[in-house]
Scaffold this motif. Structure first.
Motif, PDB file in Angstrom:
ATOM      1  N   ARG A   2       0.819  -1.219   0.000  1.00 42.79           N
ATOM      2  CA  ARG A   2       0.000   0.000   0.000  1.00 42.79           C
ATOM      3  C   ARG A   2       0.851   1.266   0.000  1.00 42.79           C
ATOM      4  NH1 ARG A   2      -3.444  -3.361   3.485  1.00 42.79           N
ATOM      5  NH2 ARG A   2      -2.029  -2.820   5.150  1.00 42.79           N
ATOM      6  N   SER A   5       1.927   2.113  -3.463  1.00 46.70           N
ATOM      7  CA  SER A   5       0.902   2.691  -4.328  1.00 46.70           C
ATOM      8  C   SER A   5       0.689   4.163  -3.996  1.00 46.70           C
ATOM      9  CB  SER A   5      -0.397   1.908  -4.201  1.00 46.70           C
ATOM     10  OG  SER A   5      -0.856   1.920  -2.875  1.00 46.70           O
ATOM     11  N   LEU A   6       0.843   4.484  -2.699  1.00 50.59           N
ATOM     12  CA  LEU A   6       0.702   5.879  -2.277  1.00 50.59           C
ATOM     13  C   LEU A   6       1.837   6.719  -2.865  1.00 50.59           C
ATOM     14  CD1 LEU A   6      -0.980   7.715  -0.452  1.00 50.59           C
ATOM     15  CD2 LEU A   6       0.517   7.122   1.426  1.00 50.59           C
ATOM     16  N   ARG A 183     -11.563   9.501   2.898  1.00 49.28           N
ATOM     17  CA  ARG A 183     -11.847   8.375   2.022  1.00 49.28           C
ATOM     18  C   ARG A 183     -10.797   7.271   2.195  1.00 49.28           C
ATOM     19  NH1 ARG A 183     -12.581   4.592  -0.039  1.00 49.28           N
ATOM     20  NH2 ARG A 183     -13.502   3.940  -2.014  1.00 49.28           N
ATOM     21  N   LEU A 184      -9.529   7.688   2.330  1.00 48.26           N
ATOM     22  CA  LEU A 184      -8.455   6.708   2.514  1.00 48.26           C
ATOM     23  C   LEU A 184      -8.639   5.949   3.821  1.00 48.26           C
ATOM     24  CD1 LEU A 184      -5.256   8.591   1.327  1.00 48.26           C
ATOM     25  CD2 LEU A 184      -6.561   6.840   0.148  1.00 48.26           C
ATOM     26  N   MET A 185      -9.257   6.621   4.794  1.00 49.04           N
ATOM     27  CA  MET A 185      -9.466   5.964   6.074  1.00 49.04           C
ATOM     28  C   MET A 185     -10.565   4.901   5.990  1.00 49.04           C
ATOM     29  SD  MET A 185      -7.199   6.882   8.011  1.00 49.04           S
ATOM     30  CE  MET A 185      -5.808   7.917   7.654  1.00 49.04           C
ATOM     31  N   ALA A 186     -11.269   4.872   4.861  1.00 51.37           N
ATOM     32  CA  ALA A 186     -12.233   3.791   4.641  1.00 51.37           C
ATOM     33  C   ALA A 186     -11.584   2.638   3.879  1.00 51.37           C
ATOM     34  CB  ALA A 186     -13.442   4.318   3.859  1.00 51.37           C
ATOM     35  N   THR A 187     -10.275   2.725   3.664  1.00 51.99           N
ATOM     36  CA  THR A 187      -9.535   1.606   3.062  1.00 51.99           C
ATOM     37  C   THR A 187      -8.621   1.028   4.147  1.00 51.99           C
ATOM     38  OG1 THR A 187      -7.570   2.837   2.405  1.00 51.99           O
ATOM     39  CG2 THR A 187      -9.441   2.920   0.899  1.00 51.99           C
ATOM     40  N   PRO A 188      -8.043  -0.131   3.887  1.00 54.32           N
ATOM     41  CA  PRO A 188      -7.205  -0.727   4.940  1.00 54.32           C
ATOM     42  C   PRO A 188      -5.866  -0.002   5.142  1.00 54.32           C
ATOM     43  CG  PRO A 188      -7.914  -2.375   3.333  1.00 54.32           C
ATOM     44  CD  PRO A 188      -8.203  -1.037   2.760  1.00 54.32           C
ATOM     45  N   LEU A 189      -5.662   1.130   4.500  1.00 54.76           N
ATOM     46  CA  LEU A 189      -4.406   1.870   4.664  1.00 54.76           C
ATOM     47  C   LEU A 189      -4.233   2.260   6.136  1.00 54.76           C
ATOM     48  CD1 LEU A 189      -2.119   3.251   2.885  1.00 54.76           C
ATOM     49  CD2 LEU A 189      -3.450   5.326   3.120  1.00 54.76           C
ATOM     50  N   ILE A 344      -8.020   3.654  14.568  1.00 56.44           N
ATOM     51  CA  ILE A 344      -7.131   2.487  14.440  1.00 56.44           C
ATOM     52  C   ILE A 344      -6.324   2.581  13.169  1.00 56.44           C
ATOM     53  CG2 ILE A 344      -8.442   0.910  15.846  1.00 56.44           C
ATOM     54  CD1 ILE A 344      -9.663  -0.164  13.191  1.00 56.44           C
TER      55      ILE A 344
ATOM     56  N   ALA B  59     -18.981   2.076   8.411  1.00 52.86           N
ATOM     57  CA  ALA B  59     -17.834   1.861   7.527  1.00 52.86           C
ATOM     58  C   ALA B  59     -16.521   1.785   8.296  1.00 52.86           C
ATOM     59  CB  ALA B  59     -17.769   2.972   6.492  1.00 52.86           C
ATOM     60  N   MET B  61     -15.001   4.178   9.988  1.00 57.61           N
ATOM     61  CA  MET B  61     -14.156   5.373   9.927  1.00 57.61           C
ATOM     62  C   MET B  61     -14.234   6.165  11.216  1.00 57.61           C
ATOM     63  SD  MET B  61     -15.449   6.270   6.192  1.00 57.61           S
ATOM     64  CE  MET B  61     -14.546   7.777   5.980  1.00 57.61           C
ATOM     65  N   LEU B  79      -9.743  -2.915  10.937  1.00 58.19           N
ATOM     66  CA  LEU B  79      -9.010  -2.629   9.690  1.00 58.19           C
ATOM     67  C   LEU B  79      -9.185  -3.710   8.635  1.00 58.19           C
ATOM     68  CD1 LEU B  79      -5.516  -1.038  10.335  1.00 58.19           C
ATOM     69  CD2 LEU B  79      -7.479  -0.082   9.158  1.00 58.19           C
ATOM     70  N   LEU B  82     -12.242  -3.653   6.499  1.00 56.17           N
ATOM     71  CA  LEU B  82     -12.361  -2.599   5.492  1.00 56.17           C
ATOM     72  C   LEU B  82     -12.157  -3.132   4.076  1.00 56.17           C
ATOM     73  CD1 LEU B  82     -10.648   0.437   7.249  1.00 56.17           C
ATOM     74  CD2 LEU B  82     -13.062  -0.081   7.011  1.00 56.17           C
ATOM     75  N   TYR B  87     -16.896   1.677   0.008  1.00 58.79           N
ATOM     76  CA  TYR B  87     -17.473   2.894   0.554  1.00 58.79           C
ATOM     77  C   TYR B  87     -17.447   4.009  -0.472  1.00 58.79           C
ATOM     78  CZ  TYR B  87     -17.835   7.102   3.468  1.00 58.79           C
ATOM     79  OH  TYR B  87     -18.184   8.312   3.994  1.00 58.79           O
ATOM     80  N   ALA B  93     -14.289  12.067  -3.190  1.00 54.65           N
ATOM     81  CA  ALA B  93     -12.910  12.111  -2.727  1.00 54.65           C
ATOM     82  C   ALA B  93     -12.016  11.571  -3.835  1.00 54.65           C
ATOM     83  CB  ALA B  93     -12.777  11.298  -1.453  1.00 54.65           C
ATOM     84  N   PHE B 106      -4.856   3.630  -8.071  1.00 52.08           N
ATOM     85  CA  PHE B 106      -4.423   3.908  -6.699  1.00 52.08           C
ATOM     86  C   PHE B 106      -5.333   3.216  -5.687  1.00 52.08           C
ATOM     87  CE2 PHE B 106      -4.883   6.920  -3.020  1.00 52.08           C
ATOM     88  CZ  PHE B 106      -3.719   6.538  -2.379  1.00 52.08           C
ATOM     89  N   ALA B 109      -5.035  -0.553  -5.727  1.00 56.28           N
ATOM     90  CA  ALA B 109      -3.845  -1.063  -5.045  1.00 56.28           C
ATOM     91  C   ALA B 109      -4.050  -1.064  -3.530  1.00 56.28           C
ATOM     92  CB  ALA B 109      -2.625  -0.229  -5.418  1.00 56.28           C
ATOM     93  N   LEU B 110      -4.766  -0.051  -3.027  1.00 56.28           N
ATOM     94  CA  LEU B 110      -4.980   0.025  -1.582  1.00 56.28           C
ATOM     95  C   LEU B 110      -5.806  -1.148  -1.063  1.00 56.28           C
ATOM     96  CD1 LEU B 110      -5.647   3.795  -0.755  1.00 56.28           C
ATOM     97  CD2 LEU B 110      -3.561   2.473  -0.485  1.00 56.28           C
TER      98      LEU B 110
END
Lengths: 344, 248
Positions: A2, A5-6, A183-189, A344, B59, B61, B79, B82, B87, B93, B106, B109-110
């Motif tokens: 990850r 990709s960032l 939005r990124l915080m809704a991904t596993p990042l 988290i 979600a 968040m 985590l 997710l 979402y 965004a 991008f 990949a995440l």
């Protein structure tokens, strides 16, 4: 991965926004160049007031590029000097040349002295041995005032710091204001991955910037460089790293680009004052200690040690350690500050 | 209540006595609701009613001040969970300097999509939202509706078990809205749980079940027809007014 990709995304964004890229990389060069032009300019024609001096000396001063004006008395010349119409006044007393310099600008003083010395040592004059050394006085300032060589290293630090701080800070802020951070915080990042991605992604451009600035200052502007280029590069890079981590951290406390700009007088300007560009010897001792919390102070100290004093790793490692430690602290604080977006 | 083990294999969403406060301001008050698998569950309420806050809690968040949120039996925020949630935020965004393809790559990949699978999924989702011809265009040149569709495409990339969509169809024209709704039904029939928010009544009609939210409280839950019948209303709007205590 990850983080990778960032990083890739940041690099791509940079190439789509070439103006910002140019600002970060070329603006420090442009400003350094301008400063060098102002302080290093060798085409300056000094204005010299001559009080009753031999005709042939006036002619050769003229030939050397000085603008010579005759004055009937010492008092009249000194008056013109104090009104900044002249850079220097020359008179003879008992066969000894007396030079009075305006002196507030070291580079002008230097130009005058070089020129006058050249003229007085010319074969048309009496043999040098018979010639009394000139008496030099300063109206303002003194012979030991600094020059571009002295504050150049600090400027390298200042500009590297300033532009990286601003651009990285605003980029991270944009991530907040456009909602992409949320939005990124809704991904596993993970939060640390976010900070690490920014440090490396921007670090790539920071490295390019550091290399260019160092090369430009030494190779093109001919700044005094007595130490190893590698040390210069590592100091600049670490200083930029500190600016990068501090900028992204402080963007947490700004709600808009405009508020980010407000950090300039609070974060950047005080650091410039304490970085060694100006003497802080007259300041109260407790206030002088403020410099110890400023990254630029350590960067400037190391840069001067390398470039002017030609010192090596043994002299700069404490500064490098402080800069590295500051970067790590800022990164850790930023990972913590992101808790605002996800616990988290 | 079932024990932890049984709830872990339970798909769907469970929200149990959830409060959310920001400082002294209470945004959600004692919300309890359940979304079953294969459902299209709509949260209906005006702006400022707490829909988005509730959706963010689900979600993962944000954390509730009190109460518990479970997604597929897993306590949120989590985590790893997710990766199973798609979402779509209320505000688009997106990185406006980048092209649509770069944005998709991008986010793909995440969530762990790489190589050929990523490429294939990007093509599929862009076909779905009718943007396949605009892959190489920078987002700055996209219209509002196109950005909404791209946001939806990003949420669908990794075929999540759970889709959480905050105001998904704002600014999208009726023809495309219909095709998006058809796709949402397809997804729901193939096992995807869908939770969406809306303030548009005719869109609320299309949901399997609805939760009506007002001032941070859940004032009614049920199928659209049920809600209308039990209040004797012609429209959902009237039903909302009855539950909101404005009309008897």
């Amino acid at each position: 991965m990850r983080v990778r990709s960032l990083i890739l995304r940041i690099v791509r964004q940079f190439f789509h926004d070439k103006r910002t890229l140019a600002l970060m990389i070329l603006a420090p060069l442009l400003i350094l160049w301008l400063v060098a032009l102002i302080f290093n300019g060798n085409t300056y024609h000094p204005k010299i007031g001559a009080v009753d001096i031999p005709r042939h000396i006036v002619v050769s001063l003229d030939n050397q590029g000085a603008v010579v004006q005759s004055y009937s008395s010492n008092a009249a010349a000194l008056n013109a000097l104090s009104l900044q119409k002249l850079d220097a006044a020359i008179s003879f007393a008992g066969g000894v040349p007396h030079i009075t310099l305006e002196g507030s600008n070291p580079s002008k003083s230097k130009t005058v002295l070089l020129l006058v010395q050249k003229v007085l040592l010319q074969p048309a004059n009496p043999a040098p041995s018979q010639m009394q050394p000139p008496v030099i006085r300063y109206l303002y300032g003194s012979a030991t005032m600094s020059s571009f060589d002295n504050f150049g290293p600090v400027l390298i630090g200042v500009f590297a710091f300033f532009f990286v701080f601003l651009i990285a800070g605003i980029a991270f802020l944009k991530e907040r204001t456009t909602g992409t951070l949320e939005r990124l915080m809704a991904t596993p990042l993970r939060r640390w991955e976010m900070v690490a991605g920014y440090v490396v992604g921007y670090g790539i451009f920071t490295m390019v910037q550091a290399c260019l600035i160092a090369w430009f200052a030494v190779g093109v502007l001919g700044m005094m460089m007595n130490g190893q280029f590698l040390y210069l590069l590592s100091v600049t890079l670490l200083l930029s790293m500190t600016a990068l981590t501090l900028g992204t951290l402080l963007s947490a406390f700004a709600n808009s680009e405009f508020q980010m700009m407000q950090f300039i007088p609070i974060v950047i300007v005080p650091q410039i004052f304490f970085s060694g560009l100006f003497s802080v010897d007259n300041m109260a001792p407790w206030m002088r200690r403020l410099s110890e919390i400023m990254p630029l102070y350590y960067g400037a100290d190391a840069l001067r040690n390398v470039m002017i004093r030609g010192k090596g790793f043994s002299a700069i490692w404490p500064d490098l350690c402080v800069l590295l430690a500051m970067s790590l602290v800022f990164m850790a604080l930023n990972v913590f500050a992101l808790r605002k977006y996800r616990k988290i | 209540m079932y024990g932890e083990q049984t709830s872990q294999i339970q798909p769907g969403i469970k929200v149990i006595h959830v409060d959310k406060r920001f400082g002294k301001v209470s945004v959600l008050k004692d919300i309890t609701m359940e979304v079953k698998a294969n459902e299209v569950f709509g949260l209906l309420g005006p702006s400022g009613s707490g829909k988005t806050t509730l959706v963010k809690l689900i979600a993962g968040m944000a954390e509730p001040s009190n109460g518990e949120v479970y997604v597929s039996g897993v306590r949120m925020p989590n985590l790893n969970m997710l990766n199973n949630i798609g979402y779509m935020a209320q505000s688009d965004a997106l990185y406006s300097e980048l092209t649509a393809l770069e944005n998709l790559a991008f986010f793909a990949a995440l969530v762990g999509l790489n190589g050929a699978v990523r490429k294939q999924r990007i093509e599929e989702v862009m076909q779905l939202v009718n943007l396949a011809n605009f892959l190489k265009r920078p987002i700055a040149t996209y219209s509002g509706g196109m950005k909404r569709r791209l946001s939806l495409a990003i949420a669908l990339l990794h075929r999540p078990q759970m889709l959480i969509l905050d105001e998904p169809t704002v600014g999208i024209d009726p023809v495309l809205r219909k095709s998006i709704w058809d796709e949402l039904r397809n997804l729901s029939q193939s096992g995807t749980t869908i939770l969406l928010t809306t303030h548009v009544m005719d869109e609320a009609e299309k949901c399997t079940r609805l939760g009506m939210i007002r001032d941070g409280q859940m004032i009614a839950v049920g199928a659209p027809d049920e809600l209308k019948q039990s209040t004797g209303s012609q429209t959902l709007e009237d039903a909302y007014l009855v539950y909101g205590g404005v009309r008897k």
